[in-house]
Design an enzyme around this catalytic site. Sequence first.
Site, PDB file in Angstrom:
ATOM      1  N   GLY A  49       0.921  -1.115  -0.076  1.00  0.00           N
ATOM      2  CA  GLY A  49      -0.054  -0.017  -0.051  1.00  0.00           C
ATOM      3  C   GLY A  49       1.028   1.246  -0.172  1.00  0.00           C
TER       4      GLY A  49
ATOM      5  NE  ARG B 112       5.104  -3.301  -4.845  1.00  0.00           N
ATOM      6  CZ  ARG B 112       3.895  -3.474  -4.414  1.00  0.00           C
ATOM      7  NH1 ARG B 112       3.436  -3.350  -3.365  1.00  0.00           N
ATOM      8  NH2 ARG B 112       3.139  -4.044  -5.496  1.00  0.00           N
TER       9      ARG B 112
ATOM     10  CD  GLN C 281      -3.059  -7.162  -3.187  1.00  0.00           C
ATOM     11  OE1 GLN C 281      -3.795  -7.822  -4.151  1.00  0.00           O
ATOM     12  NE2 GLN C 281      -1.816  -6.893  -3.732  1.00  0.00           N
TER      13      GLN C 281
ATOM     14  CG  ASP D  90       0.067   1.939  -5.784  1.00  0.00           C
ATOM     15  OD1 ASP D  90      -1.204   1.359  -6.042  1.00  0.00           O
ATOM     16  OD2 ASP D  90       1.012   1.451  -5.174  1.00  0.00           O
TER      17      ASP D  90
HETATM   18  O1  MRU Z   1       0.440  -4.153  -4.656  1.00  0.00           O
HETATM   19  P1  MRU Z   1       0.059  -3.373  -3.514  1.00  0.00           P
HETATM   20  O2  MRU Z   1      -0.973  -4.244  -2.520  1.00  0.00           O
HETATM   21  O3  MRU Z   1       0.898  -2.379  -2.707  1.00  0.00           O
HETATM   22  O4  MRU Z   1      -1.388  -2.285  -4.230  1.00  0.00           O
HETATM   23  C1  MRU Z   1      -1.902  -1.459  -3.279  1.00  0.00           C
HETATM   24  C2  MRU Z   1      -2.890  -0.547  -3.998  1.00  0.00           C
HETATM   25  O5  MRU Z   1      -3.011  -0.755  -5.401  1.00  0.00           O
HETATM   26  C3  MRU Z   1      -3.695   0.454  -3.216  1.00  0.00           C
HETATM   27  O6  MRU Z   1      -4.789   0.672  -4.016  1.00  0.00           O
HETATM   28  C4  MRU Z   1      -2.773   1.779  -3.257  1.00  0.00           C
HETATM   29  O7  MRU Z   1      -1.374   1.372  -2.874  1.00  0.00           O
HETATM   30  C5  MRU Z   1      -3.474   2.694  -2.404  1.00  0.00           C
HETATM   31  S1  MRU Z   1      -2.991   2.378  -0.512  1.00  0.00           S
HETATM   32  C6  MRU Z   1      -3.836   3.708   0.290  1.00  0.00           C
END
Ligand code: MRU
Length: 362
Positions: free
Chosen positions: A53, A95, A214, A255
């Site tokens: 996140g 990432r 998720q 993101d």
């Molecule tokens: O791959 P992830 O689980 O890190 O992806 C997270 C997301 O796509 C969320 O929607 C994004 O990071 C927003 S978190 C407030």
Amino acid sequence: MNNVFDYETVALVDEDDAIEIIDQTLLPGECKLIRLRTGQEIWDAIYLLQVRGAPAIGVTAGFGIYLLTKTSKASSYEEFLAELKEHKDFLNSSRPTAVNLSWALNRMEEHIRDYYAKLMAQDSECGFDKLLPLLIKEMRAEAETIKEEDIKVCRKIGEYGLSLIKDGDGILTHCNAGKLATIKYGTATAPIYMAHEKGLAIKAYCDETRPLLQGARLTAFELSSAGIDTTLLCDNMSGSLMRSGKIQAIFVGCDRVAANGDVANKIGTSMVATLAAYYHISFYVCAPTSTIDLDCKSGDDIVIEQRKAAEVTDMWYEKPMAPEGINVYNPAFDITDNSLITAIITEKGIFRKPYDLKVSLQ
Ligand code: MRU
């Protein structure tokens, strides 16, 4: 089973020189705290999505860079900065899409540069051995500030988002932009939590969010644990749900947001947004301003993380569910065009089309 709300998503444990996180890969079966001490442990935890996140990654990076520089033996400011940059580059490589990672690391560096300039202005003769502990202390303070700010920012996003929710609304969300992706309220979930607190009879719907689930493992778990009426669906069911009239609004996180309002979020988001436009359902993106990257003109400038094939073919099954060696397409994120987004909800207000975020953020 422990309650996920009893623990912090990310915390600094000073006495152990460690970052403590909930290992999100084990949820919802097990709520286990793990401690990260080395650069490699922090990198792995981000890459493996033990902490994930965008905002939570940013907070982890802030604490991470502090812990890694804490043991510095640099004998000059230049040497200290070079070490800091090396740690920054390493953590930043874990990432690529969530901008909060580089945002937090850059903020830490800029803060320390400003602070050093201030110290020099007070006493330019002071030896670096006396300055080093001050710089390190300041890094800790700034990392904590990033964390504290996240709570306030999400609360504000929640308040703005709440103004868009009516009693009885069905609300769909994708992936997890919840407490587990931030420090407290989440971004996309903040309006949902607040509507629930206010006594509105809302229904939350969570896309399971293939391939890493998720939505099923984290969002459905979080929202139902908070006592919210929560329903889980497979990603390919949202069109049917929208057509049934059960969804009045969609809230998602992001993101990275480009200056023109294009948004990178978990893979599948653009599909949800396209369906929402077809069914005339409001599609809201919740974005702390730290997630807005004005250096990206449009979504085309955003680097999309590609992940391993096994996440699709093997990870959740007792035996592989696809032919051995099959080509797999597994981007972690996709771009939702700004034309599909009803509004972008930030802590500074609700922005609407046509998006020019450079101007909105002035
Ligand atoms: O791959 P992830 O689980 O890190 O992806 C997270 C997301 O796509 C969320 O929607 C994004 O990071 C927003 S978190 C407030």
